[in-house]
Scaffold this motif. Structure first.
Motif, PDB file in Angstrom:
ATOM      1  N   PHE A 100       0.825  -1.211   0.000  1.00 46.38           N
ATOM      2  CA  PHE A 100       0.000   0.000   0.000  1.00 46.38           C
ATOM      3  C   PHE A 100       0.859   1.261   0.000  1.00 46.38           C
ATOM      4  CE2 PHE A 100      -2.935  -3.221   1.485  1.00 46.38           C
ATOM      5  CZ  PHE A 100      -4.092  -2.897   0.781  1.00 46.38           C
ATOM      6  N   ASN A 101       2.052   1.175   0.539  1.00 46.80           N
ATOM      7  CA  ASN A 101       2.947   2.330   0.465  1.00 46.80           C
ATOM      8  C   ASN A 101       3.286   2.631  -1.000  1.00 46.80           C
ATOM      9  OD1 ASN A 101       4.832   4.328   1.690  1.00 46.80           O
ATOM     10  ND2 ASN A 101       6.365   3.043   0.687  1.00 46.80           N
ATOM     11  N   ASN A 117      -5.424   6.956  -6.658  1.00 46.34           N
ATOM     12  CA  ASN A 117      -4.503   6.846  -5.530  1.00 46.34           C
ATOM     13  C   ASN A 117      -3.996   8.206  -5.071  1.00 46.34           C
ATOM     14  OD1 ASN A 117      -3.012   7.265  -7.886  1.00 46.34           O
ATOM     15  ND2 ASN A 117      -1.235   6.130  -7.124  1.00 46.34           N
ATOM     16  N   ARG A 118      -4.526   9.274  -5.652  1.00 50.10           N
ATOM     17  CA  ARG A 118      -4.163  10.627  -5.236  1.00 50.10           C
ATOM     18  C   ARG A 118      -5.192  11.229  -4.273  1.00 50.10           C
ATOM     19  NH1 ARG A 118      -0.019   9.060  -7.276  1.00 50.10           N
ATOM     20  NH2 ARG A 118       1.106  10.020  -9.017  1.00 50.10           N
ATOM     21  N   HIS A 119      -6.216  10.457  -3.953  1.00 53.21           N
ATOM     22  CA  HIS A 119      -7.262  10.946  -3.047  1.00 53.21           C
ATOM     23  C   HIS A 119      -6.711  11.034  -1.622  1.00 53.21           C
ATOM     24  CE1 HIS A 119     -11.070  11.113  -0.845  1.00 53.21           C
ATOM     25  NE2 HIS A 119     -11.654  11.422  -1.995  1.00 53.21           N
ATOM     26  N   PRO A 120      -7.087  12.079  -0.857  1.00 51.43           N
ATOM     27  CA  PRO A 120      -6.586  12.211   0.518  1.00 51.43           C
ATOM     28  C   PRO A 120      -6.887  11.005   1.410  1.00 51.43           C
ATOM     29  CG  PRO A 120      -7.674  14.234  -0.182  1.00 51.43           C
ATOM     30  CD  PRO A 120      -7.920  13.233  -1.264  1.00 51.43           C
ATOM     31  N   LEU A 121      -7.971  10.284   1.105  1.00 54.31           N
ATOM     32  CA  LEU A 121      -8.318   9.109   1.910  1.00 54.31           C
ATOM     33  C   LEU A 121      -7.614   7.853   1.435  1.00 54.31           C
ATOM     34  CD1 LEU A 121     -12.142   9.680   2.507  1.00 54.31           C
ATOM     35  CD2 LEU A 121     -10.224  10.155   4.046  1.00 54.31           C
ATOM     36  N   ASN A 122      -6.755   7.994   0.431  1.00 50.60           N
ATOM     37  CA  ASN A 122      -5.870   6.909   0.003  1.00 50.60           C
ATOM     38  C   ASN A 122      -4.446   7.431  -0.025  1.00 50.60           C
ATOM     39  OD1 ASN A 122      -8.415   5.828  -2.223  1.00 50.60           O
ATOM     40  ND2 ASN A 122      -7.693   4.685  -0.441  1.00 50.60           N
ATOM     41  N   SER A 123      -3.981   7.903   1.131  1.00 52.33           N
ATOM     42  CA  SER A 123      -2.662   8.527   1.185  1.00 52.33           C
ATOM     43  C   SER A 123      -1.749   7.952   2.264  1.00 52.33           C
ATOM     44  CB  SER A 123      -2.808  10.040   1.407  1.00 52.33           C
ATOM     45  OG  SER A 123      -3.492  10.298   2.629  1.00 52.33           O
ATOM     46  N   ASP A 124      -2.331   7.335   3.294  1.00 56.01           N
ATOM     47  CA  ASP A 124      -1.536   6.866   4.426  1.00 56.01           C
ATOM     48  C   ASP A 124      -1.559   5.337   4.477  1.00 56.01           C
ATOM     49  OD1 ASP A 124      -0.256   6.340   6.769  1.00 56.01           O
ATOM     50  OD2 ASP A 124      -1.639   7.432   8.066  1.00 56.01           O
ATOM     51  N   PHE A 149      -5.526   2.038   8.591  1.00 54.69           N
ATOM     52  CA  PHE A 149      -6.367   0.903   8.207  1.00 54.69           C
ATOM     53  C   PHE A 149      -7.505   1.332   7.301  1.00 54.69           C
ATOM     54  CE2 PHE A 149     -10.313  -1.434   9.003  1.00 54.69           C
ATOM     55  CZ  PHE A 149      -9.940  -2.717   8.591  1.00 54.69           C
ATOM     56  N   GLU A 150      -8.130   2.472   7.599  1.00 51.98           N
ATOM     57  CA  GLU A 150      -9.269   2.933   6.798  1.00 51.98           C
ATOM     58  C   GLU A 150      -8.853   3.284   5.376  1.00 51.98           C
ATOM     59  OE1 GLU A 150     -11.179   6.085   8.891  1.00 51.98           O
ATOM     60  OE2 GLU A 150     -11.996   4.757  10.459  1.00 51.98           O
ATOM     61  N   HIS A 151      -7.643   3.810   5.205  1.00 51.03           N
ATOM     62  CA  HIS A 151      -7.154   4.137   3.867  1.00 51.03           C
ATOM     63  C   HIS A 151      -6.913   2.860   3.062  1.00 51.03           C
ATOM     64  CE1 HIS A 151      -5.714   8.544   4.567  1.00 51.03           C
ATOM     65  NE2 HIS A 151      -6.771   8.248   5.321  1.00 51.03           N
ATOM     66  N   ARG A 152      -6.302   1.867   3.714  1.00 50.83           N
ATOM     67  CA  ARG A 152      -6.076   0.589   3.025  1.00 50.83           C
ATOM     68  C   ARG A 152      -7.404  -0.079   2.695  1.00 50.83           C
ATOM     69  NH1 ARG A 152      -2.667  -0.136   7.446  1.00 50.83           N
ATOM     70  NH2 ARG A 152      -3.941  -1.908   8.142  1.00 50.83           N
ATOM     71  N   GLU A 153      -8.326  -0.049   3.632  1.00 48.68           N
ATOM     72  CA  GLU A 153      -9.633  -0.680   3.434  1.00 48.68           C
ATOM     73  C   GLU A 153     -10.410   0.002   2.305  1.00 48.68           C
ATOM     74  OE1 GLU A 153     -12.278  -3.735   4.402  1.00 48.68           O
ATOM     75  OE2 GLU A 153     -10.214  -3.353   5.054  1.00 48.68           O
ATOM     76  N   ARG A 154     -10.270   1.315   2.193  1.00 48.71           N
ATOM     77  CA  ARG A 154     -10.968   2.032   1.128  1.00 48.71           C
ATOM     78  C   ARG A 154     -10.445   1.601  -0.247  1.00 48.71           C
ATOM     79  NH1 ARG A 154     -10.779   6.868  -1.935  1.00 48.71           N
ATOM     80  NH2 ARG A 154     -12.831   7.893  -2.125  1.00 48.71           N
ATOM     81  N   TRP A 155      -9.122   1.428  -0.363  1.00 48.85           N
ATOM     82  CA  TRP A 155      -8.576   0.996  -1.659  1.00 48.85           C
ATOM     83  C   TRP A 155      -9.055  -0.419  -1.999  1.00 48.85           C
ATOM     84  CZ3 TRP A 155      -6.783   3.783  -5.437  1.00 48.85           C
ATOM     85  CH2 TRP A 155      -6.181   3.142  -6.526  1.00 48.85           C
TER      86      TRP A 155
END
Length: 347
Positions: free
Chosen positions: A155-156, A182-189, A193-199
């Motif tokens: 994910f990094n 993958n440039r969305h703020p909620l797919n940045s960290d 866990f929530e960012h990974r789960e969203r992707w």
């Protein structure tokens, strides 16, 4: 030479294209072809894009190995609620049967009662299956594949990739296309866990064939497989100077007739999608005749000989050997066509 924001790659979906994408992208990297600025993908194409987002030798080697060893059981299963219901009823049926067979002390009246209970259990099983078929979201789940991706994806690399990853999903309500990136703020960290789960939810959504897999809601949007809308996102692609589409064969390519409901549903969907894609490709060529500034699309396609080598796999019927063979075919395709690709790109 290509500069920034000049090259886009399009990766359409389908299970048979997943290993072809793996092999073709690895060869593209190995032969030193220019890294794309953007990859627009859907369904299996988005899975491949996510696996190779790091765009380095390690990412390609690991991704090819994972895809080359896939089997149907690693992609989908019956959804959890149905499995629990059927397992409970199955245990009850077996238990009642064993009691009747092994316990000699059971009276005739009790055996009759147990027999009625067993029959009721079987009828209940039939009722549950019937209800799931007519009222359930889906009989199937891609949880095994999502769990595999969760454990294997970097994910990094995805969230910090030098490549803009655009995943095409269809909006069930509007209707229309939605592009997640993958440039969305909620797919940045990658540590969140929530960012990974969203992707992972995005990957689940773009692969959600109607009728096959359960509903997926992202940011309040009821989603479905992006290819319900289109697998040829030319509106986005024509903004770039160069565009390569890894589709391997033209739309409406002949295939064997289906022999089961899953294949029937898949083939029918393919025909409807391909008919639209065929028209969009035709219309774009007419558009280019009027506007010479629009980019020519390079279609990466297999020779007839390569197509004859391909195993006839389906989403529910293939082996790791099939996946390895298709990966090798994808690699060989780019190896053979790399001079033409370089000429097209001007490198």
């Amino acid at each position: 030479m290509l500069g920034n924001h000049d090259l886009v790659i399009n990766l359409p979906g389908s299970i048979i294209r997943l290993p072809l994408h793996a092999g073709a992208l690895k060869a593209y990297y190995d032969f030193g072809l220019p890294r794309p600025d953007t990859v627009i993908s859907s369904s299996a194409g988005a899975m491949a894009t996510s696996a190779f987002a790091g765009w380095d030798a390690d990412a390609f080697d690991e991704g090819v190995q994972i895809i080359g060893n896939l089997s149907p059981g690693q992609i989908f299963s019956f959804h959890r609620e149905l499995k629990i219901k059927l397992a409970a009823l199955g245990v009850a049926s077996v238990g009642l049967g064993l009691m009747m067979l092994l316990d000699d002390n059971i009276s005739k009246g009790k055996k009759t009662l147990l027999g009625v209970a067993g029959l009721s259990t079987l009828l209940a099983t039939e009722g549950i299956v019937g209800r799931e078929l007519t009222h359930g979201q889906s009989l199937l789940s891609i949880d095994p594949l999502i769990n595999l991706l969760n454990s294997k994806l970097d994910f990094n690399a995805i969230f910090n990739s030098p490549i803009r990853l655009e995943v095409l999903v269809a909006d069930m309500n509007q209707p229309g296309e939605v592009i997640f990136t993958n440039r969305h703020p909620l797919n940045s960290d990658p540590k969140n866990f929530e960012h990974r789960e969203r992707w992972l939810k995005i990957l689940r959504a773009t692969s959600r064939l109607p009728g096959k897999f359960p509903f997926v809601k992202i940011d309040g949007i009821e989603t479905v497989d992006g290819e319900v809308w289109t697998d040829f996102p030319i509106r986005q692609m024509k903004k770039y100077r160069k565009a390569i589409r890894f589709d391997y064969w033209p739309p409406l390519y002949p295939d064997s007739p289906p022999k089961d409901w899953i294949s029937d549903l898949s083939r029918s969907f393919d025909i409807m999608r391909d008919r639209c894609t065929h028209k969009k490709i035709e219309n774009y060529e007419y558009e280019r005749q009027v506007d010479s500034d629009l980019p020519e699309v390079f279609y990466l396609r297999l020779s007839k000989e390569m197509i004859r080598q391909m195993p006839g796999i389906k989403i529910h019927s293939f082996t790791p050997d099939d996946m390895k063979l298709l990966t090798n075919i994808g690699y060989q395709l780019v190896k053979e066509q790399s001079p033409e690709i370089k000429k097209y790109l001007g490198v």
